[in-house]
Design a protein around this motif. Structure first.
Motif, short mmCIF file in Angstrom:
data_model
loop_
_atom_site.label_atom_id
_atom_site.label_comp_id
_atom_site.label_asym_id
_atom_site.label_seq_id
_atom_site.Cartn_x
_atom_site.Cartn_y
_atom_site.Cartn_z
N LYS A 18 47.71 15.54 -51.92
CA LYS A 18 48.74 15.44 -51.01
C LYS A 18 48.40 15.95 -49.76
CE LYS A 18 53.36 17.03 -50.10
NZ LYS A 18 53.63 18.62 -50.34
N ASN A 19 47.86 17.12 -49.91
CA ASN A 19 47.18 17.72 -48.39
C ASN A 19 46.28 16.79 -47.79
OD1 ASN A 19 49.21 19.78 -48.54
ND2 ASN A 19 47.75 21.26 -49.40
N ALA A 20 45.03 16.18 -48.79
CA ALA A 20 44.10 15.40 -48.22
C ALA A 20 44.61 14.22 -47.56
CB ALA A 20 43.07 15.30 -49.28
N LEU A 21 45.57 13.73 -48.14
CA LEU A 21 46.20 12.24 -47.44
C LEU A 21 46.82 12.76 -46.31
CD1 LEU A 21 47.46 10.61 -50.81
CD2 LEU A 21 45.33 9.95 -49.60
N LEU A 22 47.25 13.87 -46.19
CA LEU A 22 48.13 14.30 -44.95
C LEU A 22 47.03 14.45 -43.74
CD1 LEU A 22 50.64 14.86 -43.31
CD2 LEU A 22 50.44 17.06 -44.24
N TYR A 23 45.75 15.47 -44.00
CA TYR A 23 45.05 15.35 -43.26
C TYR A 23 44.31 14.05 -42.86
CZ TYR A 23 43.51 20.57 -43.67
OH TYR A 23 43.55 21.85 -43.78
N ASN A 24 43.83 13.23 -43.90
CA ASN A 24 43.55 12.01 -43.34
C ASN A 24 44.34 11.05 -42.42
OD1 ASN A 24 41.29 12.39 -45.23
ND2 ASN A 24 42.37 10.98 -46.66
N SER A 25 45.90 11.02 -42.62
CA SER A 25 46.62 10.59 -41.67
C SER A 25 46.61 11.07 -40.38
CB SER A 25 48.16 10.51 -42.43
OG SER A 25 48.61 11.61 -42.48
N ILE A 26 46.52 12.16 -40.40
CA ILE A 26 46.52 13.00 -38.81
C ILE A 26 45.36 12.89 -38.11
CG2 ILE A 26 46.60 15.53 -37.78
CD1 ILE A 26 48.41 16.38 -40.22
N LEU A 27 44.15 12.85 -38.80
CA LEU A 27 42.76 12.71 -38.39
C LEU A 27 42.17 11.46 -38.35
CD1 LEU A 27 41.26 16.16 -39.77
CD2 LEU A 27 42.29 15.75 -37.75
N LYS A 28 42.66 10.33 -39.02
CA LYS A 28 42.05 8.93 -39.17
C LYS A 28 41.64 8.67 -37.79
CE LYS A 28 46.21 6.53 -38.87
NZ LYS A 28 47.39 5.58 -39.65
N ASP A 29 42.36 8.71 -36.58
CA ASP A 29 41.91 8.12 -35.42
C ASP A 29 41.34 9.15 -34.31
OD1 ASP A 29 42.89 5.43 -36.02
OD2 ASP A 29 45.04 6.23 -35.56
N VAL A 30 40.99 10.21 -34.88
CA VAL A 30 40.33 11.50 -33.90
C VAL A 30 38.84 10.84 -33.88
CG1 VAL A 30 39.64 13.71 -33.68
CG2 VAL A 30 42.04 12.95 -34.66
N SER A 31 38.42 10.62 -32.54
CA SER A 31 37.05 10.30 -32.24
C SER A 31 36.05 11.26 -32.67
CB SER A 31 36.69 10.14 -30.75
OG SER A 31 35.55 9.62 -30.53
N GLY A 32 34.98 11.30 -33.37
CA GLY A 32 33.89 12.45 -33.55
C GLY A 32 34.27 13.21 -34.74
N VAL A 33 35.29 12.72 -35.77
CA VAL A 33 35.29 13.19 -36.97
C VAL A 33 35.27 12.21 -37.96
CG1 VAL A 33 37.30 14.38 -38.68
CG2 VAL A 33 37.05 14.84 -36.28
N VAL A 34 34.27 12.48 -39.13
CA VAL A 34 33.96 11.56 -40.09
C VAL A 34 34.86 12.39 -41.39
CG1 VAL A 34 32.39 10.62 -41.74
CG2 VAL A 34 31.78 10.97 -39.40
N LEU A 35 35.70 11.61 -41.93
CA LEU A 35 36.51 12.11 -42.91
C LEU A 35 35.99 11.71 -44.35
CD1 LEU A 35 40.15 10.72 -41.52
CD2 LEU A 35 39.09 12.99 -41.35
#
Length: 125
Positions: A18-35
C-alpha cells in the motif's frame, strides 16, 4: 522473534505494498526518478522501497536536511572482499551509485509517505 513476525507477514506485506503504491502514484511523473518495477508475473513485497536518482549522495543529504532518513543501495557483490572479482560490472556499479532506499517501515503512515513524496518533488524541481 522471527516466528512472531511470520505470523503477521501477510499484514506487513499489505502495508508495504500500500505504501509503495502510494509512493509510486506520487513520484510517477517526477523527472529524474526511476521507480521500482513489478512484473505481471511477480508480486513485489517492497521489503525496501528503492529508487534511482542522479547525484544520489547530494539527494540523500537534501532528504536528511528535511529530516527524511534514507539509505544507499547495497554494495555490488564484486567489490566485497569475499566475492571480489575483476571485470566489467558496469550495470551493478552504476545502480549501486544511483540507488537509495526510502523510508518503508510498516509503521509508516500514509501522511508520512505523502510528505516524503512531496519533499522529493520539491528537492528535484
Amino acid at each position: 522473534i522471527g516466528l512472531a513476525q511470520l505470523e503477521k507477514i501477510d499484514k506487513f506485506i499489505d502495508i508495504k505494498r500500500k505504501n509503495a503504491l502510494l509512493y509510486n502514484s506520487i513520484l510517477k511523473d517526477v523527472s529524474g526518478v526511476v521507480l521500482p518495477i513489478e512484473k505481471e508475473w511477480a508480486k513485489n513485497v517492497y521489503w525496501m522501497y528503492s529508487i534511482l536518482v542522479e547525484n544520489r549522495d547530494l539527494f540523500m543529504n537534501k532528504l536528511n536536511d528535511n529530516e527524511i532518513d534514507s539509505r544507499p543501495f547495497f554494495y555490488p557483490l564484486h567489490v566485497l572482499p569475499p566475492y571480489k572479482r575483476d571485470g566489467d560490472f558496469n550495470v551493478s556499479t552504476a545502480i549501486s551509485k544511483k540507488g537509495l532506499n526510502l523510508p518503508s517501515s510498516v509503521k509508516l503512515k500514509e501522511t508520512e509517505v505523502e510528505m516524503i513524496g512531496s519533499k522529493i518533488k520539491e528537492i528535484l524541481k
